[in-house]
Design an enzyme around this catalytic site. Structure first.
Site, PDB file in Angstrom:
ATOM      1  N   CYS A   8      31.783  24.438  14.759  1.00  0.00           N
ATOM      2  CA  CYS A   8      31.929  23.774  16.051  1.00  0.00           C
ATOM      3  C   CYS A   8      33.424  23.564  16.283  1.00  0.00           C
ATOM      4  O   CYS A   8      34.250  24.251  15.696  1.00  0.00           O
ATOM      5  CB  CYS A   8      31.119  22.480  16.122  1.00  0.00           C
ATOM      6  SG  CYS A   8      31.720  21.126  15.079  1.00  0.00           S
ATOM      7  N   ASN A  11      34.558  20.054  13.506  1.00  0.00           N
ATOM      8  CA  ASN A  11      33.840  19.992  12.239  1.00  0.00           C
ATOM      9  C   ASN A  11      33.556  18.563  11.793  1.00  0.00           C
ATOM     10  O   ASN A  11      33.589  18.247  10.618  1.00  0.00           O
ATOM     11  CB  ASN A  11      34.599  20.768  11.148  1.00  0.00           C
ATOM     12  CG  ASN A  11      33.787  21.023   9.884  1.00  0.00           C
ATOM     13  OD1 ASN A  11      34.326  20.975   8.793  1.00  0.00           O
ATOM     14  ND2 ASN A  11      32.505  21.302  10.010  1.00  0.00           N
ATOM     15  N   CYS A  13      30.976  16.711  13.950  1.00  0.00           N
ATOM     16  CA  CYS A  13      29.702  16.347  14.595  1.00  0.00           C
ATOM     17  C   CYS A  13      28.647  17.432  14.420  1.00  0.00           C
ATOM     18  O   CYS A  13      27.810  17.361  13.534  1.00  0.00           O
ATOM     19  CB  CYS A  13      29.907  16.098  16.091  1.00  0.00           C
ATOM     20  SG  CYS A  13      30.992  14.741  16.510  1.00  0.00           S
ATOM     21  N   ARG A  14      28.702  18.428  15.310  1.00  0.00           N
ATOM     22  CA  ARG A  14      27.638  19.431  15.370  1.00  0.00           C
ATOM     23  C   ARG A  14      27.527  20.290  14.115  1.00  0.00           C
ATOM     24  O   ARG A  14      26.435  20.460  13.576  1.00  0.00           O
ATOM     25  CB  ARG A  14      27.836  20.333  16.598  1.00  0.00           C
ATOM     26  CG  ARG A  14      27.635  19.585  17.900  1.00  0.00           C
ATOM     27  CD  ARG A  14      27.980  20.429  19.090  1.00  0.00           C
ATOM     28  NE  ARG A  14      29.433  20.488  19.247  1.00  0.00           N
ATOM     29  CZ  ARG A  14      30.051  21.186  20.185  1.00  0.00           C
ATOM     30  NH1 ARG A  14      29.355  21.920  21.037  1.00  0.00           N
ATOM     31  NH2 ARG A  14      31.369  21.182  20.278  1.00  0.00           N
ATOM     32  N   SER A  15      28.635  20.862  13.666  1.00  0.00           N
ATOM     33  CA  SER A  15      28.523  21.781  12.521  1.00  0.00           C
ATOM     34  C   SER A  15      28.149  21.080  11.221  1.00  0.00           C
ATOM     35  O   SER A  15      27.342  21.619  10.468  1.00  0.00           O
ATOM     36  CB  SER A  15      29.775  22.647  12.363  1.00  0.00           C
ATOM     37  OG  SER A  15      30.931  21.890  12.214  1.00  0.00           O
ATOM     38  N   ASP A 127      28.246  19.040  22.932  1.00  0.00           N
ATOM     39  CA  ASP A 127      29.100  18.222  22.074  1.00  0.00           C
ATOM     40  C   ASP A 127      28.792  16.740  22.322  1.00  0.00           C
ATOM     41  O   ASP A 127      29.003  16.238  23.414  1.00  0.00           O
ATOM     42  CB  ASP A 127      30.561  18.513  22.389  1.00  0.00           C
ATOM     43  CG  ASP A 127      31.519  17.852  21.419  1.00  0.00           C
ATOM     44  OD1 ASP A 127      31.079  17.039  20.570  1.00  0.00           O
ATOM     45  OD2 ASP A 127      32.730  18.142  21.513  1.00  0.00           O
TER      46      ASP A 127
END
Length: 163
Positions: A8, A11, A13-15, A127
């Protein structure tokens, strides 16, 4: 060893959420000695930081374990990775531009492309960073929905590697 990296922006939150969820799916499938799961960001703003506390709380509430330190994706990593999973179209574009060869660029896929219920126009995992906790919960739901399809694709790719 089959290697998957989720990417993401920062690095945090999402990933890392995708990394934790997919690692759990891999372990439950008994493939944790055959599949390595990691994550990174397209940028290095948060290198060395842990995951966002909201991401951690959502993951822990759902029963996922996470121990994360942010890092920036490097072009040289393509050589050791089998699959690079982008969390949105911007990451997909940036990663393919970073790829040293067309074969490396072909390793980059969108996470939601593995969710059969995802509409082709809705391929991004939004996001959640600038929003409320509900955005992190939605992120987790999208990651969980794509993980079984991704696991099937990894299994299939592993069969092709050994055939």
């Amino acid at each position: 060893m089959y290697r998957v990296c989720f990417v993401c922006t920062g690095n945090i939150c999402r990933s890392p959420m995708a990394e934790s969820v997919f690692r759990t799916h891999v372990a439950r499938a008994g493939l944790d000695t055959l599949v390595e799961v990691e994550s990174a960001g397209t940028g290095g703003w948060h290198e060395g930081d842990g995951a966002d506390p909201r991401a951690v709380s959502v993951l822990e509430a759902a029963g996922y374990v996470q121990d994360h330190r942010a890092r920036q994706f490097r072009s040289s990593w393509f050589a050791r990775l089998d699959l690079v999973i982008a969390l949105d179209a911007g990451h997909l574009r940036d990663l393919r531009a970073l790829a040293p060869t067309p074969q490396d660029a072909a390793k980059v896929r969108l996470l939601r492309s593995y969710d059969p219920a995802a509409a082709t126009a809705q391929t991004d995992v939004p996001d959640p960073y600038y929003g409320p906790l509900a955005g992190f919960e939605s992120c987790l739901a999208l990651v969980e929905a794509a993980s079984p399809g991704l696991l099937d694709a990894v299994r299939e790719a592993m069969k092709e590697h050994t055939a």
